[in-house]
Design an enzyme around this catalytic site. Structure first.
Site, PDB file in Angstrom:
ATOM      1  N   LYS A  57       0.445  -1.475  -0.269  1.00 40.64           N
ATOM      2  CA  LYS A  57      -0.253   0.114   0.167  1.00 40.64           C
ATOM      3  C   LYS A  57       1.366   1.352   0.017  1.00 40.64           C
ATOM      4  CE  LYS A  57      -3.716  -2.534   2.579  1.00 40.64           C
ATOM      5  NZ  LYS A  57      -4.347  -2.553   3.719  1.00 40.64           N
ATOM      6  N   GLN A 101      -4.465  -1.710   9.785  1.00 38.93           N
ATOM      7  CA  GLN A 101      -4.795  -3.048   9.095  1.00 38.93           C
ATOM      8  C   GLN A 101      -4.657  -3.931  10.113  1.00 38.93           C
ATOM      9  OE1 GLN A 101      -2.981  -4.399   5.536  1.00 38.93           O
ATOM     10  NE2 GLN A 101      -4.053  -5.885   6.240  1.00 38.93           N
ATOM     11  N   ASP A 124     -10.914   3.161   4.363  1.00 35.72           N
ATOM     12  CA  ASP A 124     -11.305   1.302   4.141  1.00 35.72           C
ATOM     13  C   ASP A 124     -13.114   0.961   3.943  1.00 35.72           C
ATOM     14  OD1 ASP A 124      -9.341  -0.657   3.277  1.00 35.72           O
ATOM     15  OD2 ASP A 124      -8.180  -0.692   5.938  1.00 35.72           O
TER      16      ASP A 124
END
Ligand code: NDP
Length: 302
Positions: A57, A101, A124
């Site tokens: 990412k 994460q 997200d």
């Protein structure tokens, strides 16, 4: 019988094109004297897969001209300490969006952390606010993998209107939001959707009815030729590492679909790797761009 010519939904190639589009936009903004978008990540512990995801990412962020930061915390971090970092990022004017994460270590309740992320920085698309906005058709950050699948189908001009889309797997990050997106009255959607899971009876009977079959169950090569209708569009979300001594890395990646037998039946199919995966990261970049634009707009009207 007429032979189906299978075409590839090439996520890798498409992700390169979309990244160029984002990079162009960032260049134009920075040429106007604005700062580039900033994507942050919080990584707790030393799980190898999580480290790989965060590294890729970060690499993609830099490729499009974003700045990025990674907050690395030890595996024994308490929920309170993690919440402090989340609150810091919520308030930080230089951070447009951030991700936490997953998975998190056992001592931390993931839902407490997700609930604490500011919805305007939730790139997200995991918070209840963004999920609610998505379901009610309001502007929101769409979760990256489902958004990537919709983008892939749209950019390849796959006709979705009135098609029967069967989604196998109902996780909060893939199957459930994808089923919602594909059933919307919107461009690239308007499907009739069937959502299947581990309690579904006669799964193969349903998957064989799919014009568009999306498989996200986390079971290597689970979907076989007898489960697929000839001419179907098949999207394989699964990713699994299997040992392979012929590869330099010692492993190869396979999906939830048995491609050796399913691919010849399909009109379109996503490969593994190089299908859904690259679009997931691109969607995160697009969401960060969306958060940035909103922030800049808000600052200019204040
Ligand atoms: P989860 O494990 O969270 O969910 C799996 C889903 O599949 C569940 O809903 C489960 O049903 C269902 N399921 C499991 N076994 C069966 C079965 N035999 N028949 C029907 N349904 C079944 O998985 P994720 O959604 O997080 O991920 C799925 C796969 O996609 C994984 O391989 C993951 O690595 C990959 N992935 C890839 C991404 C990418 O960018 N390419 C991003 C995210 C995930 P139930 O709810 O009843 O338990």
């Amino acid at each position: 019988m007429e032979e189906t010519k299978t075409q590839i939904l090439d996520g890798k190639e498409l992700s390169i094109r979309i990244k160029e589009e984002i990079a162009n936009e960032v260049r134009q903004l920075t040429q106007r004297g604005l700062r580039p978008p900033h994507l942050a990540a919080i990584l707790v512990g030393d799980d190898g897969a999580s480290q790989t995801y965060v590294a890729s990412k970060e690499k993609s962020s830099h490729e499009v001209g974003f700045t990025s930061s990674v907050y690395r915390l030890p595996a024994n971090t308490s929920e309170a300490d993690l919440l402090e970092v989340v609150n810091f990022l919520n308030a930080d004017d230089e951070t447009d969006g951030y991700i936490v994460q997953l998975p998190l270590p056992k001592q931390i309740d993931e839902s407490h952390i997700i609930d604490a992320i500011h919805p305007d920085k939730d790139v997200d698309g995991f918070t209840a606010v963004n999920v609610g906005r998505m379901v009610t058709g309001q502007e929101s950050f769409l979760p990256a993998t489902p958004k990537g699948i919709v983008t892939l189908l749209q950019r390849y001009g796959i006709d979705t209107v009135g098609q029967h889309c069967v989604v196998v797997g109902r996780s909060n990050i893939v199957g459930t939001p994808l089923a919602n997106l594909m059933s919307r009255n919107a461009a690239g959607a308007n499907c009739t959707v069937t959502l299947c899971h581990s309690k579904t009876r006669s799964l193969a009977e349903l998957t064989r009815q799919a014009d568009i079959l999306v498989v996200a169950i986390g079971k290597p090569e689970f979907v076989t030729a007898d489960m697929v209708k000839p001419g179907a569009v098949v999207v394989d979300v699964g990713i699994h590492r299997v040992p392979d001594s012929s590869k330099k890395s010692g492993y190869r990646l396979i999906g939830d679909v048995k491609h050796s037998e399913v691919d010849p039946l399909c009109s379109w199919v996503t490969p593994v790797p190089g299908g859904v995966g690259p679009l997931t990261i691109v969607s995160l970049l697009q969401n960060t761009m969306q958060a940035y634009r909103k922030r800049i707009e808000a600052m200019s009207t204040n």
